[in-house]
Each structure stands twice: as C-alpha cells, then as structure tokens.
Design a protein around this motif. Sequence first.
Motif, mmCIF file in Angstrom:
data_model
loop_
_atom_site.group_PDB
_atom_site.id
_atom_site.type_symbol
_atom_site.label_atom_id
_atom_site.label_comp_id
_atom_site.label_asym_id
_atom_site.label_seq_id
_atom_site.Cartn_x
_atom_site.Cartn_y
_atom_site.Cartn_z
ATOM 1 N N TYR A 1 72.180 60.470 -20.060
ATOM 2 C CA TYR A 1 71.608 61.652 -19.422
ATOM 3 C C TYR A 1 72.663 62.524 -18.742
ATOM 4 O O TYR A 1 72.381 63.672 -18.405
ATOM 5 C CB TYR A 1 70.565 61.237 -18.391
ATOM 6 N N CYS A 2 73.839 61.990 -18.505
ATOM 7 C CA CYS A 2 74.866 62.799 -17.843
ATOM 8 C C CYS A 2 76.245 62.305 -18.252
ATOM 9 O O CYS A 2 76.421 61.171 -18.710
ATOM 10 C CB CYS A 2 74.714 62.744 -16.317
ATOM 11 N N ALA A 3 77.216 63.178 -18.105
ATOM 12 C CA ALA A 3 78.613 62.849 -18.364
ATOM 13 C C ALA A 3 79.475 63.746 -17.498
ATOM 14 O O ALA A 3 79.015 64.752 -16.963
ATOM 15 C CB ALA A 3 78.974 63.011 -19.840
ATOM 16 N N ALA A 4 80.727 63.363 -17.352
ATOM 17 C CA ALA A 4 81.681 64.163 -16.581
ATOM 18 C C ALA A 4 83.014 64.148 -17.311
ATOM 19 O O ALA A 4 83.359 63.161 -17.971
ATOM 20 C CB ALA A 4 81.845 63.598 -15.167
ATOM 21 N N GLY B 1 90.833 67.263 -19.322
ATOM 22 C CA GLY B 1 90.171 67.210 -20.607
ATOM 23 C C GLY B 1 90.455 65.965 -21.417
ATOM 24 O O GLY B 1 90.056 65.869 -22.578
ATOM 25 N N LEU B 2 91.106 64.981 -20.819
ATOM 26 C CA LEU B 2 91.496 63.784 -21.551
ATOM 27 C C LEU B 2 90.603 62.588 -21.266
ATOM 28 O O LEU B 2 90.488 61.684 -22.102
ATOM 29 C CB LEU B 2 92.947 63.412 -21.227
ATOM 30 N N ILE B 3 89.981 62.556 -20.099
ATOM 31 C CA ILE B 3 89.169 61.422 -19.682
ATOM 32 C C ILE B 3 87.717 61.871 -19.544
ATOM 33 O O ILE B 3 87.430 62.943 -19.014
ATOM 34 C CB ILE B 3 89.659 60.840 -18.340
ATOM 35 N N CYS B 4 86.804 61.040 -20.030
ATOM 36 C CA CYS B 4 85.381 61.335 -19.937
ATOM 37 C C CYS B 4 84.658 60.126 -19.355
ATOM 38 O O CYS B 4 85.072 58.981 -19.556
ATOM 39 C CB CYS B 4 84.811 61.676 -21.308
ATOM 40 N N ALA B 5 83.587 60.387 -18.628
ATOM 41 C CA ALA B 5 82.706 59.335 -18.122
ATOM 42 C C ALA B 5 81.287 59.666 -18.544
ATOM 43 O O ALA B 5 80.898 60.836 -18.603
ATOM 44 C CB ALA B 5 82.799 59.235 -16.607
#
Length: 306
Positions: free
Chosen positions: A279-282, A287-291
């Motif tokens: 439902y969500c991401a950050a 621009g290299l790391i995503c959660a």
Amino acid sequence: MLIWNAHKGTIESMAFAADGSILATTTGNTRTVYLWESTTGKLLRKLSGEWPHGHGLGAVKAVGFAPHAPLFAAGTTRSVTIWRTDTWVPIAELNTNSANIYELAFGPGESPSIAAASSMGVSIWHDAGRPTGDKLRPRDCACPDRGGVSVLDFSPDGTLLVASNCRNATLWNPLDGREVLALQRRPSNHRGAVRFSPNGSCLAVARGKWADLWSPTNGDSPERSFTAGTGSYPAIWVVGWAAGGSVLVTAGADRFVRLWDVATLGELRSFQWSIGKVYCAAFAPDGLICAAGGDKGQVVVWDLEG
C-alpha cells in the motif's frame, strides 16, 4: 535487501529522511510514528508529539520528510504536526479543522510549503517550519474540493502541486491554490498514486491497473499508458522514479514491486517478498534505495540497482 517486522497492522505511510538514514512508518490507526534505522531495521525513536496545551497526536495517517530542510511532518485526525529533525522537538501544529489527513507532501527549499489532503480537499501552508507556539496555525490557501481524499506531489521546482483522487487529477499553483491544468483522465475505483519525475518533465499517475505518463503542460491525454498491475487484484497504489528518471517503479495489490524501462515501457525486474499487498513505498532522495510496506506489517528495504 533487508526485511523486518515493523507493525502488527497494515503499513499505510512511510518516508525516508533526506539523507536516507531514517525511515518513518505508521499504520494509520495508532497515535505514534516509528523511526527506523534504514540500514539495519533498528527502532530509533517513537514520536508522540506532546504539546503545551496537553494533547499528543491523533491517529497518524501520513508521514513525510522535507527534502531540503530539517523538518518532519505527521498528518493525523487532529492536525499536521511538524518536528525539527535535528532535535525531534515539535515546533508547529497546523489546523486541519478536524479533517483526517491521508496524504502529505513537502515542497522544496529551506522554508518549504506543505500540502495535506483530506476528505475535505487540499490545504497548503507556506513556510511549514515556522513555530506556532501553543496555537493552531490556519492554512494559507486551499485547492477547491474535487471529490475527496487526494494523493499529492510537488514538482521538483515547487511551482506545481498535483492532486489526484478517484475521479480527478489536477495541477495547482501552490502559492494561491489556483487551478493550472486538469488532466482528462478516466475515473477509477481507487485513488492510485502520483509522482513527478526528477526533472519535472513527466508525471506518473496510477489509475486502477494502469500507469499513465503525462506531460505537465498537456492535460488532454497521457503521452503513454500501460498495464502495470496483474492478477485478480491489479490496483496500483505506488509509483516512483529511479535511475534519474529512466526507470519507473510501481507496486500494489498484486503484491509485486515492478521496475519499468521508461523509454520502452518494458518490465525490467519484479520483486515479491511475501509481505502482502503493497500500500505504500518510499524512495531515498538519491533514487537508489527503496522501501515498501505491506498489509502484514513488514518493511522491506532494497537497493534498486542491486
């Protein structure tokens, strides 16, 4: 890649600090914000926001870090609370007229604006970090109500604010709440997601299982559109940009996170970590790391180029 159990319920909002070292999360039904060390999953701090007039936070629905200022915000069922991230002391409380805040967006700069979306429309405060003492600060301007809860994003230069819901997607001037451009998009049964590309030349808008790529100067039709969600539950809840804008990231109810080549709209990679519906991401500012956060309360952090 790192996965940890952060909450017992669905994670509804998350955000990276400007340097990528801290990840904030909330479930939407508690009065606490959780701050995690993004490289280890260690819990660093919980925020409750006690104020001189004796109350803490309402239920926290949305969180956000300012990209160029030491500020953090939580949108709740009571107000929007602002902290300084160098002291973690709450410095401002913004009046939402008791509307539940479901989405937050900070503008750029050292004294950024902040926009908050609720079922009553979009409110904007300029210089979000200006201390309010023990008073609630009224909004500086508002975008007219276009039908309920919106998802939000500022353009990189701060001159545009996009707000989208199930039926409308509109570009606004954040200085005065004036409409700049209405996108002629088809309605969908959910509010999707919106995100400007890093250089501001493209706007990604989720619509059901579709991802539409718009020019912020032409609202007649998207420049390109493609199917990004699959299966029995295809709705896309997350869009984001990586690799300087050459890669689009999508995620949603089909439980997959997918990377797309913007030039060809071909799928580059897909991930599925059994964390449930996403439902969500950050996205870290580099621009290299995503959660990503799922409906099982787990957080996954990974290197997009790994």
